[in-house]
Design an enzyme around this catalytic site. Structure first.
Site, short mmCIF file in Angstrom:
data_model
loop_
_atom_site.label_atom_id
_atom_site.label_comp_id
_atom_site.label_asym_id
_atom_site.label_seq_id
_atom_site.Cartn_x
_atom_site.Cartn_y
_atom_site.Cartn_z
N ALA A 164 0.82 -1.22 0.00
CA ALA A 164 0.00 0.00 0.00
C ALA A 164 0.85 1.26 0.00
O ALA A 164 0.49 2.27 0.59
CB ALA A 164 -0.94 0.00 1.21
N ARG A 192 0.86 -3.60 5.18
CA ARG A 192 1.54 -4.30 6.26
C ARG A 192 1.23 -3.66 7.62
O ARG A 192 1.08 -4.34 8.63
CB ARG A 192 3.06 -4.28 6.01
CG ARG A 192 3.87 -4.96 7.09
CD ARG A 192 5.35 -4.71 6.87
NE ARG A 192 5.83 -5.32 5.65
CZ ARG A 192 6.29 -6.57 5.57
NH1 ARG A 192 6.33 -7.31 6.66
NH2 ARG A 192 6.72 -7.06 4.44
N TYR A 248 1.04 8.66 1.41
CA TYR A 248 1.65 8.68 0.09
C TYR A 248 0.85 9.47 -0.96
O TYR A 248 1.44 10.07 -1.86
CB TYR A 248 1.84 7.25 -0.41
CG TYR A 248 2.79 6.44 0.44
CD1 TYR A 248 4.15 6.74 0.47
CD2 TYR A 248 2.33 5.39 1.22
CE1 TYR A 248 5.03 6.00 1.26
CE2 TYR A 248 3.20 4.64 2.00
CZ TYR A 248 4.55 4.96 2.02
OH TYR A 248 5.41 4.23 2.80
N GLY A 294 7.54 0.29 -16.45
CA GLY A 294 7.43 1.38 -17.41
C GLY A 294 7.45 2.73 -16.73
O GLY A 294 7.53 2.83 -15.50
N THR A 329 6.20 5.40 -14.96
CA THR A 329 4.97 5.65 -14.19
C THR A 329 5.28 6.33 -12.87
O THR A 329 5.97 5.77 -12.02
CB THR A 329 4.25 4.32 -13.88
OG1 THR A 329 4.21 3.50 -15.05
CG2 THR A 329 2.84 4.58 -13.39
N LYS A 340 17.70 1.48 -14.57
CA LYS A 340 17.29 2.89 -14.69
C LYS A 340 17.36 3.62 -13.35
O LYS A 340 17.65 4.82 -13.29
CB LYS A 340 15.90 2.99 -15.32
CG LYS A 340 14.77 2.35 -14.52
CD LYS A 340 14.03 3.34 -13.64
CE LYS A 340 12.90 2.69 -12.89
NZ LYS A 340 12.17 3.65 -12.04
N ARG A 348 12.27 9.34 -6.67
CA ARG A 348 13.02 9.27 -5.42
C ARG A 348 14.51 9.04 -5.68
O ARG A 348 15.37 9.57 -4.98
CB ARG A 348 12.47 8.16 -4.53
CG ARG A 348 11.06 8.37 -4.07
CD ARG A 348 10.71 7.43 -2.94
NE ARG A 348 10.72 6.04 -3.34
CZ ARG A 348 9.67 5.38 -3.82
NH1 ARG A 348 8.52 6.01 -3.98
NH2 ARG A 348 9.76 4.11 -4.13
N VAL A 406 11.70 4.19 0.51
CA VAL A 406 12.70 3.28 -0.03
C VAL A 406 13.26 3.85 -1.33
O VAL A 406 12.52 4.30 -2.20
CB VAL A 406 12.09 1.88 -0.29
CG1 VAL A 406 13.10 0.98 -1.00
CG2 VAL A 406 11.64 1.25 1.02
#
Length: 341
Positions: A12, A35, A52, A138, A140, A193, A257, A281
């Protein structure tokens, strides 16, 4: 077995929530596993992922749970959107709960942190070679997908009919999934990438400008393809959404990020300080080590990845890494000449 949901999404975070929202937005019953029980309860009650995606309401047909068993057993199709470093552990938790007809999709980008191989190999190792699976990858950004902005990604896997099924399930007026025939390039592109994005962000943080950024992206694509060819992928596979498309997106936009993390390194932050600032992360950190070791194993030259490895693992400064890259002897092997990159 009668399933109660069309899709179960495990994870999530921003991307898992956005993918779940895309399918649930069609009115289909989707179950999203978190979690953290407090996060799951708040999302179910307040109908928003406050951590988020705080400004985007969740569709009414999206149910959130912290019950792992319920999430796994409620749907025939299970979508994993989890960090690569827990991918193997989650598969081991899945295994005793899975029924023979259940199928796996994963949007995790990276390699198996324990064995350094593709996540598809980890699925076969743990769940068995008869498991039907597919990988999504891809260009996104989760927030744009969650807002219903036009998005296109790619999918590859081991069963053509299942790929078509997932494409149909996820297709909306703003979200389209294209089938790729090259599973290796799709997975490798999604891992490399992130490494190049950290390097590009670091270059920008050092103030090196657009010329250096473009050179890193272009040479990074060359490194990606060089390793891919050695592993049995096709060069054409890297020219689509999951290769060049994702590389450009991740290296050029601050929603990434990995790019932001690299930028902070370039500004003088330590790895720990930069991670604290990002607060999520950063997949490219573990991917750098995995790609570096894989390249060495197969004797593939990847200068950008190698220098970033020295920065992250041995504390080399960004300026010194850049100087090392510029000082490397110019070499053009047959692959580079053929690719004209």
């Amino acid at each position: 077995m009668q399933y109660t949901h069309t899709l179960s999404v495990l994870g999530a975070g921003s991307y898992g929530t956005a993918l779940a929202m895309a399918v649930a937005g069609k009115g289909l019953p989707v179950l999203l596993w978190a979690r953290d029980s407090s996060q799951a309860g708040a999302m179910q009650q307040n109908r928003v992922n406050a951590k988020y995606l705080p400004d985007i309401r969740l569709p009414d047909s999206l149910e959130i749970t912290d019950d792992f068993k319920k999430a796994v057993t409620s749907s025939q199709i299970i979508l994993l959107v989890i960090p690569s470093h827990i991918f193997r552990d989650i598969l081991h938790q899945l295994k005793p709960l899975l029924k023979p007809n259940q199928k796996i999709v994963y949007a995790t980008k990276g390699l198996d942190r324990y064995k350094g191989h593709f996540l598809s190999d980890t699925i076969i190792e743990i769940l068995g070679e008869n498991t039907k699976f597919a990988a999504l990858s891809g260009p996104t950004f989760a927030s744009e997908l969650a807002k219903g902005m036009p998005t296109a990604i790619a999918i590859a896997g081991n069963d053509r009919d299942f790929l078509k099924e997932v494409c149909a399930l996820m297709h909306t007026s703003y979200f389209i999934v294209y089938i790729s025939s090259d599973l290796k390039s799709l997975q490798l592109g999604g891992a490399v990438k992130n490494v190049i994005a950290i390097a590009t962000g670091m270059s920008d943080g050092l103030g090196f400008g657009a010329n250096a950024r473009t050179a890193l992206i272009t040479r990074g694509l060359t490194e990606m393809i060089r390793l891919g060819l050695r592993l049995g992928a096709t060069d054409r596979g890297f020219m689509g959404l999951s290769g060049l498309g994702d590389l450009v997106l991740t290296c050029t936009d601050n929603q990434s990020r990995n790019r932001r993390f690299g930028y902070l390194l370039g500004k003088g932050y330590s790895v720990d300080e930069a991670l604290k600032e990002i607060g999520q992360v950063v997949e490219g950190i573990s991917s750098t080590k995995e790609i570096y070791e894989l390249a060495n194993m197969y004797g593939v030259q990847m200068p950008i990845c190698s220098e970033l490895y020295e920065v992250l693992e041995h504390g080399k400064s960004g300026k010194d890494a850049a100087a090392s890259l510029l000082a490397k002897e110019h070499r053009e092997d047959s692959e580079t000449l053929r690719l004209q990159l």
